[in-house]
Scaffold this motif. Sequence first.
Motif: not given
Length: 246
Positions: A54, A89, A116, A123-129
């Motif tokens: 990812y 994060p 990243d 990486f600051r999205k709420k949930e990891p991919p």
Amino acid sequence: MRQEKDCIYEILTTASYLNQHKQLKPYAYQVLFEQMAERHLSDLGLNVDTTMQYGLAWALISMSLEVTNPIEDNMKLLGSTWFSQHKGPYFRRELLFRDEAGRLMFQGSTHSVLLDMEKRTVFRKKEPPFPMHEPTEQFLVNASPGFKLETELFPVEDRSVMPSHIDCLGHVNNCRYGEFIYDTFSEEEQEKLKHLKRMDIHFLSELRKGDRFTIKKSAEEQRLYFQGFNQSKDDVSFNIQMQFGD
């Protein structure tokens, strides 16, 4: 699903972890945790091979350790670790090491972020991919992802990042920072490690190949303080503080 904290890992210490006073070198605590964490993340399918699919990698931001008993050469340690909190994060993880008799040797907490790798940003999205266990909210020590050194520090050594310091993520491996500061220890401070009670490490900015940096240091009766200042980027790379007892 099996709980993370129920996974136990056997790790054997070696003579290279100890100094001439038979005391564990500070960075050896980092090495022991790294060995356990890599095995554990591989078991969970969350190691570097998975996250890199990812474009992400785990980057350690802080580590806080409390030492209870001295570790000896050729000692079998039984370690466990678990994901305990996701806040902003930061992903917090606990670590616990006992001997074969069940005595607590040391314990602590770490904070990590997902980096990243292309942008070299957090990486600051709420949930990891990718899927992760739910956190087990059992905290072992008082810890936070950062702290400030409230003391005056003095330059003691200038260094450059060498190729041997760089890991697979293209920056200085976290264990190397402990090596850098240990190289500034006096003989008395090396012997004093038998009284080490707590160590806090905060990583603020990556050191990359070719960077020039200065180790700064300050000492009190029961504490040592260290800072790595990156001359190439004109910023603080890391802060470390150690607390000793009688």
